[in-house]
Design a protein around this motif. Structure first.
Motif, short mmCIF file in Angstrom:
data_model
loop_
_atom_site.label_atom_id
_atom_site.label_comp_id
_atom_site.label_asym_id
_atom_site.label_seq_id
_atom_site.Cartn_x
_atom_site.Cartn_y
_atom_site.Cartn_z
N HIS A 30 0.84 -1.20 0.00
CA HIS A 30 0.00 0.00 0.00
C HIS A 30 0.87 1.24 0.00
O HIS A 30 2.11 1.15 0.07
CB HIS A 30 -0.99 -0.01 1.17
N PHE A 31 0.25 2.41 -0.08
CA PHE A 31 0.97 3.65 -0.33
C PHE A 31 1.05 4.59 0.88
O PHE A 31 1.59 5.69 0.78
CB PHE A 31 0.31 4.41 -1.50
N MET A 66 4.77 2.19 -0.64
CA MET A 66 5.25 1.74 -1.94
C MET A 66 6.66 1.15 -1.87
O MET A 66 7.48 1.34 -2.76
CB MET A 66 5.22 2.90 -2.95
N THR A 71 4.12 3.21 -8.40
CA THR A 71 3.35 4.36 -7.92
C THR A 71 2.01 3.88 -7.39
O THR A 71 1.57 2.77 -7.72
CB THR A 71 3.11 5.36 -9.06
N PRO A 72 1.32 4.70 -6.59
CA PRO A 72 0.00 4.26 -6.10
C PRO A 72 -0.96 3.88 -7.23
O PRO A 72 -1.75 2.95 -7.07
CB PRO A 72 -0.49 5.50 -5.33
N LEU A 75 -0.79 0.16 -8.20
CA LEU A 75 -1.05 -0.90 -7.23
C LEU A 75 -2.08 -1.90 -7.73
O LEU A 75 -1.92 -3.12 -7.55
CB LEU A 75 -1.50 -0.29 -5.91
N VAL A 89 -5.82 0.39 -1.90
CA VAL A 89 -5.63 1.57 -2.75
C VAL A 89 -6.98 2.12 -3.18
O VAL A 89 -8.02 1.46 -3.04
CB VAL A 89 -4.78 1.19 -3.99
N ASN A 190 0.47 10.84 -1.34
CA ASN A 190 1.86 10.92 -0.93
C ASN A 190 2.68 11.90 -1.77
O ASN A 190 3.87 12.08 -1.51
CB ASN A 190 2.52 9.52 -0.93
#
Length: 341
Positions: A30-31, A66, A71-72, A75, A89, A190
């Motif tokens: 996850h981010f 991450m 990148t998110p 995901l 996400v 983020n």
């Protein structure tokens, strides 16, 4: 001969038993920071439950922020392609790929994250299955009320947003900002801190709880809340999803463990955590001396009127895809009401 056969049978049983009892580790990516409530109060409790219910045969390895790369927005595909087992996400980070679930991101629709999360889970069963091909969603959850946070200018009227470069997470929250006169800038959360420090954006939309983990309350001075007795300005939809092949490849009893820990109950639990999270982010902003403005009911109703056409835009989009958009929209509202009782 008899003894040899017994030894072979015993050895086979031992090997089969060892294979059956083999530990399986699920990689979760996850981010958000490891300290965020999403990991501490949502993902980790789920991991603890499946570990307990499987007698230790299922375990999790969680990678926040991450850590496994990408990148998110990538995901979803990391889970779909099997690079990781499970992700947490926003589907909306990949704009336009999950249009049915976007209904829950329309402005001024939701009043409770728990109710809306349960509604989203039920809605997915009927309308979202095709969009998530290759994935096994374990839960859908919406965060609680999203608010307005700005660096240099307090927002007390709709007009105060005009011309401001404002971040929002998803397609329809960006459309919401545009309807209110702001200049929307889409980006994952983020990236917000760096963007506001460099002046790329003047502010952003977020629920309170995200703020302290990324120190965003230290990068802005003003916060604007809409009245709690009106529907939320917006909520965004998250998905906790597993690679479908990985799920199907598990022994039947372990699939059962995951099923019992997931679904409607998990969705509601995640939403409930969000509903109870306001003070997590609001208190640090207060202690820092930031200004928190309560938007008047009159100004909020102006926002509601200006953004109202977005619901029809979503309905029209669904109609063009061959679905009955009006029926879907009405069903989403009915599910929210059902779970709000």
């Amino acid at each position: 001969m008899f003894t040899c056969a017994r030894l072979i049978i015993a050895l086979w049983g031992t090997l089969a038993s060892a294979a059956f009892a083999q530990e399986i580790t699920l990689k979760i990516h996850h981010f958000l920071p490891a300290t965020a409530i999403q990991q501490a109060a949502m993902i980790q409790p789920w991991c603890d439950r499946v570990a307990k219910d499987s007698a230790g045969r299922l375990k999790c390895q969680i990678f926040p922020m991450m850590q496994l790369g990408g990148t998110p927005a990538q995901l979803i595909d990391q889970a779909r392609d099997g690079a990781v087992d499970i992700v947490f996400v926003l589907p909306g980070y990949t704009a336009g790929r999950f249009p049915a679930m976007e209904v829950f991101e329309l402005p001024f629709l939701n009043t409770s994250a728990e109710a809306t999360s349960k509604a989203a889970w039920e809605f997915f069963q009927k309308h979202g299955q095709k969009e998530f091909a290759g994935l096994k969603p374990l839960a859908f959850a919406t965060h609680d009320n999203g608010y307005i946070h700005t660096r240099d200018k307090p927002i007390r009227r709709v007009e105060d947003l005009r011309g401001l470069k404002m971040r929002a997470p998803t397609r329809f929250t960006n459309k919401l900002l545009a309807s209110l006169g702001a200049s929307p800038v889409g980006m994952p959360v983020n990236s917000v801190g760096d963007a506001i420090n460099k002046g790329v954006i003047d502010g952003f939309l977020l629920p309170w709880e995200v703020m302290p983990g990324l120190k965003l309350h230290e990068m802005v001075r003003f916060h604007t809340e809409t009245p709690r007795d009106l529907p939320a300005l917006y909520m965004a939809v998250f998905v906790f999803a597993m690679n479908e092949s990985r799920y199907l490849g598990l022994p039947a009893d372990l699939r059962g463990v995951i099923d019992r820990a997931s679904g409607l109950g998990l969705s509601g639990q995640m939403g409930r955590v969000w509903d109870q999270s306001q003070s997590v982010g609001r208190d640090p902003a207060n202690k820092r001396g930031n200004t928190i403005t309560q938007l008047s009911k009159q100004e909020t109703e102006k926002m509601m009127q200006l953004s109202a056409p977005l619901a029809q835009e979503w309905i029209t989009q669904m109609n063009k895809s061959g679905s009955n958009g009006r029926e879907m929209f009405d069903e989403a509202r009915q599910l929210i009401r059902k779970h709000s009782r």
